[in-house]
Scaffold this active site. Structure first.
Site, mmCIF file in Angstrom:
data_model
loop_
_atom_site.group_PDB
_atom_site.id
_atom_site.type_symbol
_atom_site.label_atom_id
_atom_site.label_comp_id
_atom_site.label_asym_id
_atom_site.label_seq_id
_atom_site.Cartn_x
_atom_site.Cartn_y
_atom_site.Cartn_z
ATOM 1 N N CYS A 92 15.999 76.070 8.082
ATOM 2 C CA CYS A 92 14.670 75.255 9.012
ATOM 3 C C CYS A 92 15.041 75.002 10.113
ATOM 4 O O CYS A 92 13.480 75.281 11.242
ATOM 5 C CB CYS A 92 14.763 74.074 7.742
ATOM 6 S SG CYS A 92 14.355 74.512 5.749
ATOM 7 N N HIS A 106 10.845 68.411 10.496
ATOM 8 C CA HIS A 106 12.200 68.332 9.675
ATOM 9 C C HIS A 106 13.072 68.838 11.705
ATOM 10 O O HIS A 106 13.916 69.152 12.108
ATOM 11 C CB HIS A 106 12.293 69.625 9.354
ATOM 12 C CG HIS A 106 13.805 69.636 8.771
ATOM 13 N ND1 HIS A 106 14.288 71.212 8.057
ATOM 14 C CD2 HIS A 106 15.068 68.700 8.719
ATOM 15 C CE1 HIS A 106 15.712 70.652 7.812
ATOM 16 N NE2 HIS A 106 16.266 69.596 8.451
#
Length: 467
Positions: free
Chosen positions: A100, A156
């Protein structure tokens, strides 16, 4: 790999049957319907257009073949299939990394994740790393050129107080900082609440995908005062935990385990199923359809470039066939992802492209289309595809490079150099062997040596992993 040369508003598309054979698409009714709308050449419709609005949508851990237009045998995604019919579907598109946060670094910076310390985390799992606010980003460069910018959904790329979208070029942020959260309580793995508006906590216990969809619809419908806009819409769907809309009890049980100190509760290793995954992907598709409907109603559809992709390959319930590997691997299943691009004002619909592209290319492309100036101290690793998309230029010929701990990969044309955790150098011809099973290292030693040397030259320019 041959690189077709499109006219001003068209790609040179390969025949749909060839795409199915090369890409290994399943012969499902939905895939057949999608391919029936893909055409070869068509005359360009020339008309002037302003700098585009940009709606950049990411799914989370969505596999390359999880959409019906990419061959899923059981998942139906009519809204994304329609988006593909209205634009260009890329069969050989890749994420910037296999997990990610490094892929998000590659998108936001247009550079290999290994150029920055925060990008070395694969993925970011604590508060020790993040995207430095001093580093130029897609958002900061577009904002400097007159764009309004917003990020809705999963960031993130670091935590407060040092890192956040609002410190890195986005005017507005609504979403979560961590890599995953429970969809109702908004608890992250360490038990902290993880839903924010700007840099302030925000409470909303509805299903997360519903909230993000509502916020995104509001943003694209808003009057931006004549300014073009960038919206990064980062869904967490279909990332674990395997909680679909309406699964309040399942979400409450996971939240209870998190509060009790179970640090692996979010991984949901005792839950999920192929059917639950299907439910989540189809909900993602419906949600994107709602946002696109709001965009159409706003009257901005023609002048908005919509991009859809995933941040990496599929996870445990994903349909990756015929690819080998999955998320966290540099095999095709870990990095090959769906890419769909639609811009009605400039790009003809019903096209398919087999040109290899990856995440940093889209950063370079969007900066060029927006007329944004690059920062000379931070050269991009991606190559702009604007000439290929709009000006009839040949697709860029260059190497695609990846590095993660314990693995390395490089693609040049049809050929891929790969070294997995076994430490053995391998060579595959993806045009003939998309599943990476026929190792050509012995029969093509010179080619293997050439690609390996190219990988090592690039790797020498990157930051080393911390010991």
């Amino acid at each position: 790999m041959p690189s077709p040369t499109p006219s001003r508003r068209t790609f040179a598309a390969a025949v749909a049957a060839t795409a199915a054979a090369t890409a290994g698409l399943a012969a499902t009714p939905s895939a057949a319907r999608a391919q029936a709308h893909e055409s070869e050449f068509r005359p360009a419709r020339l008309r002037p257009s302003r700098r585009p609005n940009i709606l950049f949508i990411l799914g989370d851990d969505l596999g390359w073949a999880d959409l019906s237009s990419y061959g899923s045998p059981h998942i139906e995604t009519p809204h994304l299939d329609r988006l593909a019919r209205q634009g260009v579907r890329f069969t050989d598109a890749y994420s910037g990394s296999a997990t990610c946060s490094p892929t998000r670094f590659s998108l936001y910076t247009g550079r290999y994740p290994g150029r920055t310390e925060g990008g070395l985390a694969e993925p970011i799992a604590d508060r020790s790393a993040g995207l430095e606010p001093t580093h130029p980003t897609l958002a900061s460069l577009l904002r400097d050129s007159g764009y309004s910018t917003a990020l809705i959904g999963k960031w993130h790329c670091g935590f407060l107080p040092d890192h956040s979208p609002t410190k890195s070029g986005w005017d507005e942020f609504f979403g979560n900082f961590s890599g995953a959260l429970e969809y109702y309580s908004k608890l992250s793995g360490d038990g902290s609440h993880d839903l924010y508006e700007g840099d302030a906590e925000y409470k909303d216990l509805r299903y997360y995908t519903r909230i993000l969809t509502e916020r995104a619809g509001d943003y694209v419908s808003r009057d931006h005062g004549g300014k073009p806009w960038l919206l990064n819409l980062n869904f967490t769907t279909p990332h674990w935990p395997w909680v679909a809309d309406g699964d309040e009890e399942a979400g409450a049980e996971i939240a209870r385990r998190i509060r009790a100190g179970d640090r692996r509760a979010l991984w949901h290793e005792d839950g999920g199923s192929i059917e639950k995954y299907k439910e989540m992907v189809e909900d993602l598709d419906r949600s994107i359809g709602e946002v696109l409907k709001a965009l159409r109603r706003s009257g901005q559809e023609d002048d908005t470039l919509v991009f859809f992709s995933s941040d990496n390959g599929g996870e445990r319930f994903s349909h990756n066939w015929p690819l080998a590997g999955n998320k966290a691997s540099l095999q095709e299943g870990g990095i090959r992802v769906p890419n769909i691009v639609r811009w009605p004002a400039r790009i003809d619909g019903g096209q398919v492209s087999h040109v290899p592209v990856f995440t940093p290319d889209w950063t370079a492309t969007l900066l060029e289309l927006a007329g944004a100036r690059r920062h000379p101290a931070y050269p991009l690793d991606g190559v702009s595809l604007a000439g290929y998309l709009l000006r009839g230029e040949a697709a860029p010929a260059r190497d695609l490079f990846w590095r993660v701990r314990g693995e390395r990969a490089l693609r040049r044309g049809d050929w891929k150099y790969y070294r997995g955790r076994s430490g053995r150098d391998q060579l595959f011809n993806l045009a003939a062997d998309i599943r990476e099973q026929a190792d050509r290292a012995r029969t093509e030693p010179a080619r293997l040596a050439e690609l390996k040397a190219s990988w090592e030259r690039t790797d020498a320019t990157l930051l080393p992993y911390p010991g």
